[in-house]
Design a protein around this motif. Sequence first.
Motif, PDB file in Angstrom:
ATOM      1  N   GLU A  86      42.667  36.889  50.635  1.00  0.00           N
ATOM      2  CA  GLU A  86      41.459  36.086  50.454  1.00  0.00           C
ATOM      3  C   GLU A  86      40.206  36.921  50.691  1.00  0.00           C
ATOM      4  O   GLU A  86      39.215  36.781  49.970  1.00  0.00           O
ATOM      5  N   ALA A  87      40.248  37.802  51.686  1.00  0.00           N
ATOM      6  CA  ALA A  87      39.109  38.686  51.959  1.00  0.00           C
ATOM      7  C   ALA A  87      38.877  39.641  50.788  1.00  0.00           C
ATOM      8  O   ALA A  87      37.729  39.872  50.378  1.00  0.00           O
ATOM      9  N   SER A  88      39.957  40.180  50.233  1.00  0.00           N
ATOM     10  CA  SER A  88      39.824  41.079  49.071  1.00  0.00           C
ATOM     11  C   SER A  88      39.251  40.332  47.874  1.00  0.00           C
ATOM     12  O   SER A  88      38.373  40.850  47.175  1.00  0.00           O
ATOM     13  N   ASN A  89      39.727  39.112  47.642  1.00  0.00           N
ATOM     14  CA  ASN A  89      39.215  38.320  46.522  1.00  0.00           C
ATOM     15  C   ASN A  89      37.736  37.999  46.703  1.00  0.00           C
ATOM     16  O   ASN A  89      36.971  38.011  45.732  1.00  0.00           O
ATOM     17  N   ALA A  90      37.304  37.738  47.934  1.00  0.00           N
ATOM     18  CA  ALA A  90      35.886  37.477  48.201  1.00  0.00           C
ATOM     19  C   ALA A  90      35.051  38.724  47.887  1.00  0.00           C
ATOM     20  O   ALA A  90      33.968  38.623  47.295  1.00  0.00           O
ATOM     21  N   LYS A  91      35.567  39.902  48.259  1.00  0.00           N
ATOM     22  CA  LYS A  91      34.856  41.149  47.954  1.00  0.00           C
ATOM     23  C   LYS A  91      34.788  41.379  46.449  1.00  0.00           C
ATOM     24  O   LYS A  91      33.773  41.854  45.928  1.00  0.00           O
ATOM     25  N   ILE A  92      35.861  41.066  45.749  1.00  0.00           N
ATOM     26  CA  ILE A  92      35.879  41.226  44.288  1.00  0.00           C
ATOM     27  C   ILE A  92      34.829  40.312  43.657  1.00  0.00           C
ATOM     28  O   ILE A  92      34.075  40.722  42.773  1.00  0.00           O
ATOM     29  N   LYS A  93      34.750  39.074  44.128  1.00  0.00           N
ATOM     30  CA  LYS A  93      33.782  38.115  43.574  1.00  0.00           C
ATOM     31  C   LYS A  93      32.345  38.597  43.758  1.00  0.00           C
ATOM     32  O   LYS A  93      31.487  38.310  42.925  1.00  0.00           O
ATOM     33  N   GLU A  94      32.080  39.352  44.833  1.00  0.00           N
ATOM     34  CA  GLU A  94      30.743  39.888  45.066  1.00  0.00           C
ATOM     35  C   GLU A  94      30.338  40.899  43.989  1.00  0.00           C
ATOM     36  O   GLU A  94      29.153  41.081  43.718  1.00  0.00           O
ATOM     37  N   VAL A  95      31.330  41.532  43.372  1.00  0.00           N
ATOM     38  CA  VAL A  95      31.078  42.551  42.354  1.00  0.00           C
ATOM     39  C   VAL A  95      30.850  41.918  40.972  1.00  0.00           C
ATOM     40  O   VAL A  95      30.214  42.515  40.107  1.00  0.00           O
ATOM     41  N   LEU A  96      31.328  40.703  40.779  1.00  0.00           N
ATOM     42  CA  LEU A  96      31.332  40.067  39.463  1.00  0.00           C
ATOM     43  C   LEU A  96      30.039  39.319  39.155  1.00  0.00           C
ATOM     44  O   LEU A  96      29.346  38.857  40.063  1.00  0.00           O
ATOM     45  N   THR A  97      29.764  39.180  37.856  1.00  0.00           N
ATOM     46  CA  THR A  97      28.671  38.317  37.407  1.00  0.00           C
ATOM     47  C   THR A  97      29.145  36.860  37.523  1.00  0.00           C
ATOM     48  O   THR A  97      30.326  36.599  37.762  1.00  0.00           O
ATOM     49  N   ALA A  98      28.239  35.913  37.312  1.00  0.00           N
ATOM     50  CA  ALA A  98      28.591  34.491  37.420  1.00  0.00           C
ATOM     51  C   ALA A  98      29.691  34.114  36.424  1.00  0.00           C
ATOM     52  O   ALA A  98      30.645  33.407  36.776  1.00  0.00           O
ATOM     53  N   ASP A  99      29.572  34.582  35.179  1.00  0.00           N
ATOM     54  CA  ASP A  99      30.587  34.271  34.168  1.00  0.00           C
ATOM     55  C   ASP A  99      31.933  34.905  34.516  1.00  0.00           C
ATOM     56  O   ASP A  99      32.982  34.280  34.363  1.00  0.00           O
ATOM     57  N   GLN A 100      31.903  36.148  34.971  1.00  0.00           N
ATOM     58  CA  GLN A 100      33.134  36.839  35.356  1.00  0.00           C
ATOM     59  C   GLN A 100      33.775  36.155  36.561  1.00  0.00           C
ATOM     60  O   GLN A 100      34.996  36.023  36.628  1.00  0.00           O
ATOM     61  N   LYS A 101      32.940  35.708  37.495  1.00  0.00           N
ATOM     62  CA  LYS A 101      33.458  35.029  38.684  1.00  0.00           C
ATOM     63  C   LYS A 101      34.177  33.739  38.289  1.00  0.00           C
ATOM     64  O   LYS A 101      35.260  33.441  38.795  1.00  0.00           O
ATOM     65  N   ALA A 102      33.593  32.988  37.353  1.00  0.00           N
ATOM     66  CA  ALA A 102      34.227  31.750  36.886  1.00  0.00           C
ATOM     67  C   ALA A 102      35.568  32.056  36.218  1.00  0.00           C
ATOM     68  O   ALA A 102      36.561  31.358  36.455  1.00  0.00           O
ATOM     69  N   ALA A 103      35.610  33.092  35.402  1.00  0.00           N
ATOM     70  CA  ALA A 103      36.856  33.478  34.728  1.00  0.00           C
ATOM     71  C   ALA A 103      37.893  33.953  35.751  1.00  0.00           C
ATOM     72  O   ALA A 103      39.081  33.657  35.616  1.00  0.00           O
ATOM     73  N   PHE A 104      37.445  34.680  36.775  1.00  0.00           N
ATOM     74  CA  PHE A 104      38.344  35.165  37.823  1.00  0.00           C
ATOM     75  C   PHE A 104      38.946  33.990  38.590  1.00  0.00           C
ATOM     76  O   PHE A 104      40.151  33.964  38.847  1.00  0.00           O
ATOM     77  N   GLU A 105      38.118  33.014  38.928  1.00  0.00           N
ATOM     78  CA  GLU A 105      38.603  31.840  39.653  1.00  0.00           C
ATOM     79  C   GLU A 105      39.578  31.034  38.804  1.00  0.00           C
ATOM     80  O   GLU A 105      40.589  30.541  39.310  1.00  0.00           O
ATOM     81  N   LYS A 106      39.303  30.931  37.510  1.00  0.00           N
ATOM     82  CA  LYS A 106      40.213  30.227  36.607  1.00  0.00           C
ATOM     83  C   LYS A 106      41.553  30.958  36.551  1.00  0.00           C
ATOM     84  O   LYS A 106      42.621  30.347  36.617  1.00  0.00           O
ATOM     85  N   TRP A 107      41.505  32.285  36.426  1.00  0.00           N
ATOM     86  CA  TRP A 107      42.721  33.092  36.377  1.00  0.00           C
ATOM     87  C   TRP A 107      43.518  32.930  37.665  1.00  0.00           C
ATOM     88  O   TRP A 107      44.745  32.794  37.625  1.00  0.00           O
ATOM     89  N   GLN A 108      42.827  32.914  38.822  1.00  0.00           N
ATOM     90  CA  GLN A 108      43.517  32.744  40.100  1.00  0.00           C
ATOM     91  C   GLN A 108      44.197  31.376  40.171  1.00  0.00           C
ATOM     92  O   GLN A 108      45.320  31.273  40.662  1.00  0.00           O
TER      93      GLN A 108
END
Length: 127
Positions: A86-108
Motif C-alpha cells: 500500500e505504501a508503494s502504491n501511494a508513492k506510485i500515485k504521487e508520480v502519476l497525473t490525475a488521468d493516470q492515477k484513475a487508470a491505475f486505481e481501475k487496474w488495481q
Amino acid sequence: MKKIFLMCFFLLGISAVSFAQGGGGRMGGNPEEQAKRLQAQLKLDDAQTAKIKAIYDVQAKKRDSLMTATNGDRQAMMQAWRPMMEASNAKIKEVLTADQKAAFEKWQAERASRMRQGGGNPPPAQK
C-alpha cells in the motif's frame, strides 16, 4: 537411447510446468518488468517510469527481506506485505497525473477482483 529419450521428456515437462507458472520468477516480475508494464498501461513518460522503477526496486528489496525474515510463513508474510504494498502504491500515485492515477486505481480494482476469483495477473496476450 531409451534413457536419453526419457530424460528429454522429463526436462521438457519440467520446462513446461515452469513456464506455465510464470517462469519461476517473482510475483509480478522484476522491478524493470513491472515499471515497463505500467508504462505501457498508463502511457508513462521516461521520467515517470524511472521513478516508478526505483519504487519497485525498494519494494523488491523489502519483499526479499520479508521472505527471509518470515521463514516461509505465508500468513505472516502476507500480513506484513500488505502495508508495504500500500505504501508503494501511494508513492506510485504521487508520480502519476490525475488521468493516470484513475487508470491505475481501475487496474488495481480489476486485479483485486481477479485475485479474489483466483485469477491473478492475466497472461501478457490479454493485457
